[in-house]
Design a protein around this motif. Structure first.
Motif, short mmCIF file in Angstrom:
data_model
loop_
_atom_site.label_atom_id
_atom_site.label_comp_id
_atom_site.label_asym_id
_atom_site.label_seq_id
_atom_site.Cartn_x
_atom_site.Cartn_y
_atom_site.Cartn_z
N SER A 25 5.66 0.18 4.52
CA SER A 25 5.45 -0.08 3.09
C SER A 25 5.23 -1.57 2.89
CB SER A 25 6.66 0.37 2.28
OG SER A 25 6.77 1.77 2.32
N LEU A 26 4.20 -1.90 2.15
CA LEU A 26 3.88 -3.30 1.87
C LEU A 26 3.89 -3.55 0.38
CD1 LEU A 26 0.80 -3.81 4.24
CD2 LEU A 26 3.18 -4.41 4.70
N GLU A 27 4.21 -4.77 0.02
CA GLU A 27 4.07 -5.20 -1.36
C GLU A 27 2.80 -6.04 -1.47
OE1 GLU A 27 7.60 -7.17 -2.72
OE2 GLU A 27 8.88 -5.48 -2.20
N GLU A 28 2.29 -6.15 -2.68
CA GLU A 28 1.10 -6.97 -2.90
C GLU A 28 1.30 -8.34 -2.28
OE1 GLU A 28 -1.63 -8.58 -6.61
OE2 GLU A 28 0.03 -7.23 -7.02
N ASP A 30 1.61 -9.08 0.87
CA ASP A 30 2.18 -9.06 2.22
C ASP A 30 1.03 -9.11 3.22
OD1 ASP A 30 4.77 -8.85 1.30
OD2 ASP A 30 5.01 -6.73 1.84
N ASP A 45 -4.24 -10.03 3.35
CA ASP A 45 -3.07 -9.54 2.61
C ASP A 45 -3.34 -8.21 1.93
OD1 ASP A 45 -1.68 -11.87 3.28
OD2 ASP A 45 -2.31 -12.90 1.47
N ALA A 46 -2.28 -7.47 1.68
CA ALA A 46 -2.38 -6.23 0.91
C ALA A 46 -2.78 -6.59 -0.53
CB ALA A 46 -1.05 -5.49 0.91
N GLU A 48 -2.54 -4.73 -3.13
CA GLU A 48 -1.54 -4.17 -4.04
C GLU A 48 -0.48 -3.46 -3.22
OE1 GLU A 48 -3.07 -0.45 -6.20
OE2 GLU A 48 -4.87 -1.64 -5.92
N ASP A 49 0.60 -3.03 -3.87
CA ASP A 49 1.68 -2.31 -3.18
C ASP A 49 1.14 -1.02 -2.57
OD1 ASP A 49 3.19 -4.28 -4.35
OD2 ASP A 49 4.39 -2.95 -5.60
N GLY A 50 1.59 -0.68 -1.37
CA GLY A 50 1.16 0.57 -0.76
C GLY A 50 1.76 0.76 0.63
N THR A 51 1.33 1.83 1.28
CA THR A 51 1.77 2.18 2.63
C THR A 51 0.58 2.13 3.56
OG1 THR A 51 3.46 3.64 1.71
CG2 THR A 51 2.90 3.97 4.02
N VAL A 74 -2.06 3.89 -1.93
CA VAL A 74 -1.47 3.16 -3.06
C VAL A 74 -1.17 4.09 -4.21
CG1 VAL A 74 -2.53 0.98 -2.44
CG2 VAL A 74 -3.73 2.52 -3.98
#
Length: 74
Positions: A25-28, A30, A45-46, A48-51, A74
């Protein structure tokens, strides 16, 4: 409902290090991976938040500008 998001490289370079793993799981903002270009280390970087669903490149692989390097859910 989940959406698949393709993450593109904004620059051409070589994959220096992969920071994220499948299922993570990543946050925006990351870092997913780090590219080496013109002797600089540039994170991808990611957006947005997602897996992380998959990483489409390996360490040492060349990457073109606009190439899809990862997919997130996402």
């Amino acid at each position: 409902m989940m959406t698949i998001l393709d993450v593109e490289s904004e620059i051409a370079g070589k994959v220096w290090k992969i920071e994220a793993q499948k299922g993570e799981s990543l946050e925006e903002d990351d870092a997913i991976l780090i590219l080496e270009s013109m002797k600089m280390e540039i994170p991808v970087d990611a957006p947005e938040d997602g897996t992380v669903l998959e990483i489409l490149v390996g360490e040492g692989d060349p990457v073109k500008e606009g190439q899809i390097v990862a997919r997130l859910e996402v």
